[in-house]
Structures are given as C-alpha cells and as structure tokens.
Design a protein around this motif. Structure first.
Motif, short mmCIF file in Angstrom:
data_model
loop_
_atom_site.label_atom_id
_atom_site.label_comp_id
_atom_site.label_asym_id
_atom_site.label_seq_id
_atom_site.Cartn_x
_atom_site.Cartn_y
_atom_site.Cartn_z
N SER A 44 -1.42 0.97 -6.95
CA SER A 44 -2.85 0.90 -7.22
C SER A 44 -3.33 -0.50 -7.56
CB SER A 44 -3.20 1.86 -8.37
OG SER A 44 -2.49 1.52 -9.55
N HIS A 45 -2.40 -1.35 -8.01
CA HIS A 45 -2.79 -2.71 -8.38
C HIS A 45 -2.94 -3.61 -7.17
CE1 HIS A 45 1.54 -2.83 -7.88
NE2 HIS A 45 1.49 -4.14 -7.78
N LEU A 46 -2.51 -3.14 -6.00
CA LEU A 46 -2.57 -3.95 -4.79
C LEU A 46 -3.93 -3.83 -4.12
CD1 LEU A 46 0.93 -3.07 -3.27
CD2 LEU A 46 0.31 -5.09 -4.62
N GLY A 47 -4.25 -4.82 -3.29
CA GLY A 47 -5.49 -4.78 -2.54
C GLY A 47 -5.42 -3.77 -1.41
N LEU A 48 -6.58 -3.47 -0.84
CA LEU A 48 -6.67 -2.47 0.22
C LEU A 48 -5.78 -2.83 1.40
CD1 LEU A 48 -7.95 0.06 1.44
CD2 LEU A 48 -9.85 -1.39 2.23
N ARG A 49 -5.76 -4.10 1.78
CA ARG A 49 -4.97 -4.51 2.94
C ARG A 49 -3.48 -4.26 2.70
NH1 ARG A 49 -5.09 -10.57 5.69
NH2 ARG A 49 -3.67 -10.11 7.41
N LYS A 60 -0.83 -1.66 4.60
CA LYS A 60 0.45 -2.07 5.17
C LYS A 60 1.57 -1.17 4.71
CE LYS A 60 -0.49 -7.02 5.82
NZ LYS A 60 -0.10 -8.40 5.41
N ILE A 61 1.59 -0.87 3.42
CA ILE A 61 2.62 0.00 2.86
C ILE A 61 2.52 1.40 3.48
CG2 ILE A 61 3.39 1.17 0.76
CD1 ILE A 61 2.58 -1.40 -0.76
N LYS A 62 1.29 1.88 3.63
CA LYS A 62 1.08 3.20 4.23
C LYS A 62 1.59 3.24 5.67
CE LYS A 62 -2.51 6.66 5.08
NZ LYS A 62 -3.98 6.97 4.94
N THR A 63 1.33 2.17 6.42
CA THR A 63 1.78 2.11 7.81
C THR A 63 3.30 2.05 7.89
OG1 THR A 63 -0.25 0.98 8.50
CG2 THR A 63 1.64 0.82 9.97
N ARG A 64 3.92 1.21 7.08
CA ARG A 64 5.38 1.11 7.07
C ARG A 64 6.01 2.46 6.71
NH1 ARG A 64 7.53 -4.16 6.65
NH2 ARG A 64 9.32 -3.37 5.51
N THR A 65 5.43 3.14 5.74
CA THR A 65 5.95 4.43 5.32
C THR A 65 5.82 5.46 6.43
OG1 THR A 65 5.41 3.97 3.01
CG2 THR A 65 5.74 6.27 3.61
N ALA A 66 4.69 5.46 7.13
CA ALA A 66 4.47 6.40 8.23
C ALA A 66 5.48 6.17 9.35
CB ALA A 66 3.04 6.27 8.76
N ILE A 67 5.75 4.91 9.65
CA ILE A 67 6.72 4.58 10.70
C ILE A 67 8.12 5.04 10.30
CG2 ILE A 67 7.87 2.67 11.89
CD1 ILE A 67 5.15 1.16 11.72
N ARG A 68 8.50 4.77 9.06
CA ARG A 68 9.82 5.19 8.60
C ARG A 68 9.96 6.71 8.61
NH1 ARG A 68 9.52 1.61 4.14
NH2 ARG A 68 10.50 -0.38 4.58
N ASP A 69 8.95 7.40 8.06
CA ASP A 69 9.01 8.86 8.00
C ASP A 69 9.08 9.47 9.39
OD1 ASP A 69 8.94 8.69 5.27
OD2 ASP A 69 6.82 9.26 5.07
N ALA A 70 8.34 8.91 10.34
CA ALA A 70 8.39 9.40 11.72
C ALA A 70 9.78 9.18 12.30
CB ALA A 70 7.35 8.67 12.56
#
Length: 208
Positions: free
Chosen positions: A12-17, A21-31
């Motif tokens: 939550s302390h990170l900026g939107l960008r 990025k973290i959300k995208t990396r997580t989605a790629i790994r989970d897939a």
C-alpha cells in the motif's frame, strides 16, 4: 534465492505504477504455475502464459527474459538483504544469518507451500530451470557479498568474502534440491540449520 514469494505483502505504500507492476508479475507467475500443473513445463509456452495472464507476450518478456525466469525470479533477494541490515550491528554474523534464513523459510512455507514444492521439483527435474538457477545465483551472490562485507567490515572484492559468499549461496541452493529429491519428507527448517552447521564448522565426523 527461491525461498518465498511476496505476492501477499503489503504494497500500500507504493505508488500506483509500482503496484500495477507487482500485479502484472504476479499474474504472469500464477498463470505459469497453473499451466505447468495442467500440462507440464515443456508443453507450456510463453504465448499460453500471456493469454492466461491476459497480457501480451511482449509484456511477459518485459518482466521475465525467459520462461525459466518466471519460475525462479522473485523479489525476495532485496528483502533478504534488508532483513540482514536490520539486525543489530554487534550480532555475530552466523546468528544474523540463521535468524534471517529461518524467517525466510517460515515465510516461504506459510505463503504457498504448493508453489514452493512445484518450483523445487522443477529445479530438480528440468535441466533448463536448473541451469538458469545456477546462472542467477551470481546475482544473489553479489548482493549477499555486499551485505556480508558491510556486516563484517571486510572488502567485498576480497577473495575470502567472495569464496565464502558463493559457498553459502551454493549450500543454500542445495537445501532446496535435497528437499525436493527426497520428496519433501524432511523438515525444511531443520535442513537449513544442518546446512548452516556444515558451512560454519565443516564436515562432521563420519559415523562409525
């Protein structure tokens, strides 16, 4: 290192960008993990991963240079270094290491045990993953060398620090391989402390 993932960490302390990025990396790994479970490592392509993660193949490659990096790469190494630097300055080095690595193993086991086991199996069973793991160890080694040098007041470029660091990195990697090769029967925390005993004191006497 491959001890844990950071997908459930508080960002939550990170900026939107950065959060995106973290959300995208997580989605790629989970897939990737889902596809490998369904059809195996060799049958899983980057194109399939991209489709499952709802991103383009170029986006996958922007975050991960190879398919092997998707399996192996996480954001844990910088966090490990941060934890080392948080420990008391006068704490003996091996005590610091045991504390930080025990915490890392605990996080890894609590975060997603199935993913941890899958990654460990792939390191053992897939030559390309194992080869890439050995290549990436040098990156972790450089970060850990700096942390060890700071803690012990030594030159990070000295032969002693570099040899010691890579011996440590190699030993910790072998814990994961040993654990997987023995079907995860052993307690990972106990394996860690046994390995650190060997690193600290050398080979124990042979049993009669």
């Amino acid at each position: 290192m491959t001890a844990a993932r950071t997908t459930s960490a508080d960002h939550s302390h990170l900026g939107l960008r950065e959060r995106k990025k973290i959300k995208t990396r997580t989605a790629i790994r989970d897939a990737t993990y889902a596809l490998i479970r369904e059809q195996g490592y060799d049958a899983t392509t980057v194109e399939q991963i991209a489709e499952r993660a709802e991103v383009s193949p170029s986006t996958v490659f922007r975050y991960f240079p190879t398919k092997e990096d998707i399996v192996l790469t996480d954001e844990f190494d910088p966090l490990l270094m941060e934890e080392i630097r948080k420990r008391p300055a006068d704490e003996p080095w091996m005590e610091t290491l045991r504390h930080v690595m025990t915490k890392a193993v605990g996080v890894g086991l609590a975060e997603d045990l199935d993913v941890l086991k899958l990654r460990s199996h792939l390191m053992v069973q897939v030559p390309a993953v194992r080869s890439r793991m050995l290549e990436t160890m040098s990156v972790t080694g450089k970060m850990l060398t700096q942390a060890i040098a700071e803690r012990t007041g030594r030159d990070p470029e000295s032969l002693e620090v570099r040899v010691y660091t890579m011996s440590l990195i190699g030993g910790l990697a072998e814990i994961t391989l040993y654990w997987a090769e023995h079907d995860f029967r052993d307690d990972l925390g106990e394996l860690l402390h046994h390995a650190l005993d060997v690193i600290e004191h050398g080979l124990p006497p042979e049993k009669p």
